[in-house]
Scaffold this active site. Structure first.
Site: not given
Ligand code: NAP
Length: 274
Positions: A64, A101
């Site tokens: 992205k 998004d």
């Molecule tokens: P990302 O950029 O990899 O960010 C992940 C985030 O989760 C970071 O803030 C990370 O914290 C945190 N994290 C991971 N494991 C954790 C834990 N055990 N405890 C606390 N915090 C934790 O991922 P992303 O693209 O933002 O996506 C995040 C989630 O949103 C995913 O599950 C994705 O499938 C979902 N999503 C859904 C949609 C939808 O349309 N519904 C759209 C986009 C994304 P750190 O910075 O400390 O690593």
């Protein structure tokens, strides 16, 4: 239309089901595929797909941000968010990057919690990854009066808060901040099937707060279940996925499609099998 989701991995993506449903429903010709592009191969991979005749792309993890450097133009919203999740290739070959998004998030809240007032109280955002950026933009777009960010890695919360004029707090203070929030949004990947649960105690959560999880597998995350048991209204993440796809489909075809019960059922069935 010939479109595809690009990412790595893309095998479990629900986007082909959504867009092919709409292609059929609106009597269009064409198809929507899932095409994996490995990190490091993005430029060549995208060029090859455009060469094959693809004119629309959904962009997912991990491309992205990297894909922004390959676009001829980026709309103001995607630039502000700092991520592109939708690409349109025009007749002259110009590649435009967009972000839908944030719309998926706000539209899902509007549909799932009609009458919810984004301007009524502070919002607490858990997480500071890619998705959080779009959520922050959406919250500001809807006039949230104050946005507080907490992230496990504090530097990322600080950086995001700076970029969006929000406030960051220590991860340890998240439950306390939830006591005064009108909206709590989990944007972390914690709570997803196969990942550790989100460590969040709802004991002090403001009972009037709306609690959203953007994780959609499982549909009812532990956060949503515990918030609902506490008496809070909750919003599931699947609607965000569905609604972010609508403006993308519109950009490619000129038709703003509807999210139907039938489509939702099909997605739930597929999620159930994954
Ligand atoms: P990302 O950029 O990899 O960010 C992940 C985030 O989760 C970071 O803030 C990370 O914290 C945190 N994290 C991971 N494991 C954790 C834990 N055990 N405890 C606390 N915090 C934790 O991922 P992303 O693209 O933002 O996506 C995040 C989630 O949103 C995913 O599950 C994705 O499938 C979902 N999503 C859904 C949609 C939808 O349309 N519904 C759209 C986009 C994304 P750190 O910075 O400390 O690593």
């Amino acid at each position: 239309m010939k479109a595809a989701v690009i990412g790595c991995p893309v095998g479990h993506s629900l986007s082909p089901l959504i867009h092919n449903y709409w292609i059929e429903k609106y009597g269009l010709s064409g198809r929507y595929d899932a095409r994996e592009i490995q990190p490091g191969q993005l430029e060549a991979g995208l060029a090859a797909l455009i060469e094959e005749g693809y004119t629309g792309f959904s962009v997912t993890i991990p491309h992205k941000q990297a894909v922004m450097g390959l676009c001829d133009s980026i709309d103001d919203t995607a630039r502000r968010i700092g991520a592109v999740n939708c690409i349109a290739v025009d007749r002259d070959g110009a590649v435009e990057g967009l972000n839908t998004d944030w719309f998926g998030f706000t539209e899902n809240v509007r549909e799932s919690a009609p009458g919810f007032d984004f301007t009524a109280g502070p919002a607490l955002v858990l997480g500071a990854g890619g998705a959080a950026r779009a959520i922050l933009y959406g919250l500001q777009h809807e006039g949230a009066p104050r946005i507080v960010i907490a992230n496990r890695t504090p530097e990322k919360a600080r950086e995001l808060a700076g970029a969006f004029g929000a406030t960051y707090i220590a991860w340890e203070d998240r439950a306390r901040a939830a006591a005064g929030a009108g909206l709590v949004v989990n944007t972390t990947s914690a709570g997803m099937t196969g990942k550790p649960a989100l460590d969040f105690d709802v004991k002090d959560l403001n009972k009037g707060a709306l609690v959203c999880d953007i994780v959609y597998s499982p549909l009812r995350t532990a956060l949503l279940e515990s918030a609902a048991a506490h008496g809070n209204m909750t919003v599931e993440g699947l609607g965000m996925l569905l609604h972010q796809a609508r403006p993308a489909f519109e950009r490619w075809t000129g038709i703003l499609p509807a999210v139907t019960d039938e489509l939702r059922r099909m997605l739930l069935e597929k999620l159930g099998k994954q």
